[in-house]
Design a protein around this motif. Structure first.
Motif, mmCIF file in Angstrom:
data_model
loop_
_atom_site.group_PDB
_atom_site.id
_atom_site.type_symbol
_atom_site.label_atom_id
_atom_site.label_comp_id
_atom_site.label_asym_id
_atom_site.label_seq_id
_atom_site.Cartn_x
_atom_site.Cartn_y
_atom_site.Cartn_z
ATOM 1 N N TYR A 130 -8.416 -36.287 33.261
ATOM 2 C CA TYR A 130 -7.336 -37.281 33.148
ATOM 3 C C TYR A 130 -7.747 -38.643 33.703
ATOM 4 N N ARG A 131 -8.603 -38.644 34.717
ATOM 5 C CA ARG A 131 -9.041 -39.926 35.298
ATOM 6 C C ARG A 131 -10.028 -40.669 34.404
ATOM 7 N N ASN A 132 -10.923 -39.871 33.744
ATOM 8 C CA ASN A 132 -12.072 -40.521 33.101
ATOM 9 C C ASN A 132 -12.202 -40.370 31.599
ATOM 10 N N GLN A 133 -11.547 -39.334 31.040
ATOM 11 C CA GLN A 133 -11.830 -39.041 29.622
ATOM 12 C C GLN A 133 -10.591 -38.972 28.748
ATOM 13 N N ASN A 134 -9.413 -39.150 29.321
ATOM 14 C CA ASN A 134 -8.181 -38.851 28.588
ATOM 15 C C ASN A 134 -7.978 -39.695 27.330
ATOM 16 N N ALA A 135 -7.879 -38.995 26.209
ATOM 17 C CA ALA A 135 -7.490 -39.592 24.915
ATOM 18 C C ALA A 135 -7.148 -38.424 24.011
ATOM 19 N N ASN A 136 -6.433 -38.700 22.918
ATOM 20 C CA ASN A 136 -6.190 -37.590 21.984
ATOM 21 C C ASN A 136 -7.470 -37.329 21.212
ATOM 22 N N ILE A 137 -7.629 -36.062 20.792
ATOM 23 C CA ILE A 137 -8.932 -35.688 20.222
ATOM 24 C C ILE A 137 -8.898 -35.674 18.705
ATOM 25 N N GLY A 138 -10.085 -35.741 18.121
ATOM 26 C CA GLY A 138 -10.272 -35.451 16.703
ATOM 27 C C GLY A 138 -9.716 -36.471 15.735
ATOM 28 N N ARG A 139 -9.047 -37.518 16.226
ATOM 29 C CA ARG A 139 -8.367 -38.410 15.276
ATOM 30 C C ARG A 139 -8.901 -39.831 15.293
ATOM 31 N N SER A 140 -9.081 -40.368 16.496
ATOM 32 C CA SER A 140 -9.478 -41.775 16.575
ATOM 33 C C SER A 140 -10.996 -41.887 16.671
ATOM 34 N N VAL A 141 -11.494 -43.075 16.332
ATOM 35 C CA VAL A 141 -12.950 -43.264 16.353
ATOM 36 C C VAL A 141 -13.400 -44.006 17.608
ATOM 37 N N HIS A 142 -12.441 -44.367 18.489
ATOM 38 C CA HIS A 142 -12.876 -45.131 19.662
ATOM 39 C C HIS A 142 -13.619 -44.248 20.661
ATOM 40 N N GLU A 143 -14.341 -44.895 21.531
ATOM 41 C CA GLU A 143 -15.263 -44.214 22.450
ATOM 42 C C GLU A 143 -14.589 -43.119 23.282
ATOM 43 N N LEU A 144 -13.417 -43.461 23.822
ATOM 44 C CA LEU A 144 -12.743 -42.504 24.696
ATOM 45 C C LEU A 144 -12.318 -41.248 23.922
ATOM 46 N N ALA A 145 -11.838 -41.468 22.696
ATOM 47 C CA ALA A 145 -11.417 -40.324 21.868
ATOM 48 C C ALA A 145 -12.621 -39.436 21.554
ATOM 49 N N LEU A 146 -13.745 -40.059 21.314
ATOM 50 C CA LEU A 146 -14.948 -39.273 21.019
ATOM 51 C C LEU A 146 -15.382 -38.481 22.243
ATOM 52 N N THR A 147 -15.278 -39.107 23.407
ATOM 53 C CA THR A 147 -15.653 -38.426 24.652
ATOM 54 C C THR A 147 -14.728 -37.233 24.896
ATOM 55 N N ALA A 148 -13.432 -37.439 24.687
ATOM 56 C CA ALA A 148 -12.464 -36.342 24.900
ATOM 57 C C ALA A 148 -12.716 -35.212 23.906
ATOM 58 N N THR A 149 -12.998 -35.567 22.669
ATOM 59 C CA THR A 149 -13.275 -34.548 21.639
ATOM 60 C C THR A 149 -14.525 -33.753 22.028
ATOM 61 N N GLU A 150 -15.518 -34.468 22.488
ATOM 62 C CA GLU A 150 -16.759 -33.786 22.901
ATOM 63 C C GLU A 150 -16.491 -32.833 24.067
ATOM 64 N N ALA A 151 -15.660 -33.284 25.018
ATOM 65 C CA ALA A 151 -15.356 -32.446 26.192
ATOM 66 C C ALA A 151 -14.621 -31.179 25.741
ATOM 67 N N TYR A 152 -13.696 -31.331 24.797
ATOM 68 C CA TYR A 152 -12.917 -30.196 24.292
ATOM 69 C C TYR A 152 -13.840 -29.199 23.580
ATOM 70 N N GLU A 153 -14.684 -29.704 22.704
ATOM 71 C CA GLU A 153 -15.554 -28.811 21.929
ATOM 72 C C GLU A 153 -16.646 -28.195 22.812
ATOM 73 N N ALA A 154 -17.090 -28.946 23.817
ATOM 74 C CA ALA A 154 -18.081 -28.370 24.754
ATOM 75 C C ALA A 154 -17.436 -27.222 25.529
ATOM 76 N N SER A 155 -16.155 -27.383 25.867
ATOM 77 C CA SER A 155 -15.431 -26.325 26.589
ATOM 78 C C SER A 155 -15.294 -25.094 25.698
ATOM 79 N N ARG A 156 -15.022 -25.326 24.438
ATOM 80 C CA ARG A 156 -14.884 -24.200 23.502
ATOM 81 C C ARG A 156 -16.192 -23.381 23.474
ATOM 82 N N LYS A 157 -17.296 -24.107 23.462
ATOM 83 C CA LYS A 157 -18.605 -23.459 23.389
ATOM 84 C C LYS A 157 -18.825 -22.564 24.624
#
Ligand code: PMP
Length: 412
Positions: free
Chosen positions: A46-73
């Motif tokens: 929440y402090r460093n990566q918070n954004a909605n995932i999978g939809r936006s192309v901005h940097e933070l959204a990409l970082t959040a998406t990566e964090a989510y998918e890395a967690s899935r792995k």
């Protein structure tokens, strides 16, 4: 071998007192405590990566998406699954409902079919099947439980037939700690063309569960019982099955295309697992759960199991020594660290309150498994002590002393 005293240093909750006493937390089957590593992972998201995932192309959204998918792995690997075979859900209950309703809307269950469950299921692995069977016109069949709380395998073989379309069975009972032979059960179900769902809510946190070995079609579990945050869980679905299933809860984030004519719309689903995850998911929860999994992996699940077996053996010895009624098998190799008991004529709630006054947290009641509670002949339920990595043999000494005092009340 685990060192619970070292482990406890990671759990801030153990610095607090309950009724002026050091907290002894024996309610782990309800929910576990969380180590600082998990709390910090959620905080950091929440402090460093918070954004909605999978939809936006901005940097933070990409970082959040990566964090989510890395967690899935990470979480998928923990149960021996591929990342695309793991759907993130809210908890085991939602996972089981997702599986049940997917089968319903995909036409897997029809009139004349049978759904096989057991009498030891948690309501969360019973009621969804009651509902979908009723809607589909299918018949629910219940595998009986023996006097000692173990599954009646003869009854399983009697009731399993070519009519069986689904077998839904818990890996470990949340009342007795009984471990079911789920590998064998799934294998037999598959021979009859049935699908097999394993409820892993009480097994995944406590032992090495490998879907490659058990070969279920579905495996459900909750993050909050395995050091993770509340509000995140998982449903493993085999790749082959996931491709065929219709998602029962459609919405944004689950589709690749939506088209509407005059009065009609249609959608094309994304690949699994995304088609089952419509709406904004619990990204911070997934990140926290992956931190929990990393914590457990560092300890080693074999050592986790061994530690809990030692605690369970001592708990069973104490209870038997005090002449307290224990439910389920008495061999610690046949069960996990979930121990149900009753003390004399005291109700389970009375015993739990007396233990609470000594700083010992246990659960009392029917544990959301009323059919089993009735079968065990405990109409008011049981007192349940359940252990985890941070519990110690010394805590069990305090537990024994408290029970001795309670027995005086029970008898006197
Ligand atoms: N199945 C079993 C065996 C359980 O013990 C529980 C939780 N007590 C559940 C399912 C449901 O888990 P949750 O409440 O996290 O959905």
């Amino acid at each position: 071998m685990l060192d619970p005293y070292e482990i406890r240093k990671d759990f801030p909750i153990f610095t607090r007192k309950v009724h002026g006493k050091t907290l002894i937390y024996f309610d782990n089957a309800a929910t576990s405590q969380r180590p600082v590593q998990v709390i910090e992972a959620v905080d950091s998201f929440y402090r460093n990566q918070n954004a909605n995932i999978g939809r936006s192309v901005h940097e933070l959204a990409l970082t959040a998406t990566e964090a989510y998918e890395a967690s899935r792995k990470i979480v998928a690997a923990f149960i021996g699954a591929r990342p695309d075979e793991l759907v993130f859900t809210k908890n085991a209950t939602e996972s089981i409902n997702l599986a049940a309703y997917s089968l319903l809307v995909s036409g897997h269950l029809r009139s004349g079919d049978e759904v096989l469950v057991t009498r030891m299921e948690h309501h969360s692995n019973l009621l969804p099947w009651v509902r979908v069977a009723r809607v589909a016109g299918a018949r629910l069949r219940i595998i009986e439980v023996r006097e000692d709380g173990t599954l009646d395998l003869d009854d399983f073989y009697r009731k399993l037939s070519d009519k069986t379309r689904v077998l839904a069975v818990t890996h470990v009972s949340n009342v007795t700690g009984v471990i079911n032979p789920v590998k064998e059960l799934c294998e037999e179900a598959h021979k009859h063309g049935a699908l097999c769902l394993v409820d892993g809510a009480q097994s995944v946190p406590h032992m090495h569960v490998d879907v490659g070995r058990i070969k279920p079609d579905f495996l459900a579990f909750s993050g909050h019982k395995m050091l993770g945050p509340m509000g995140i869980g998982g449903l493993y679905v085999t790749r082959e099955l996931a491709e065929k299933l219709e998602p029962p809860f459609p919405g944004g984030g689950a589709i690749s295309l939506v088209g509407c004519g005059v009065d009609e719309c249609s959608a094309e689903w994304l690949q699994a697992p995304h088609k089952f995850e419509a709406g904004t998911p619990n990204v911070a929860g997934a990140v926290g759960l992956s931190a929990a999994v990393e914590y457990l992996e560092k300890l080693g699940m074999e050592d986790v199991e061994e530690h809990e077996r030692r605690l369970t053996k001592k708990a069973l010895d104490i209870l038997q020594g005090l002449g307290v009624k224990v439910y389920g098998p008495l061999d610690p190799r046949e069960r996990t660290g979930v121990v149900s008991f009753n003390v004399g004529k005291l109700t389970p709630h009375e015993v739990a309150q007396l233990l609470d006054s000594e700083g010992i947290a246990v659960r009392s009641g029917h544990h959301c498994a009323l059919p089993l509670i009735k079968r065990l002949g405990a109409p008011l339920g049981t007192v349940r002590a359940s252990f985890y990595i941070y519990n110690t043999l010394e805590e069990l000494d305090v537990f024994e002393e408290a029970l001795r005092k309670i027995l005086v009340v029970a008898v006197g």
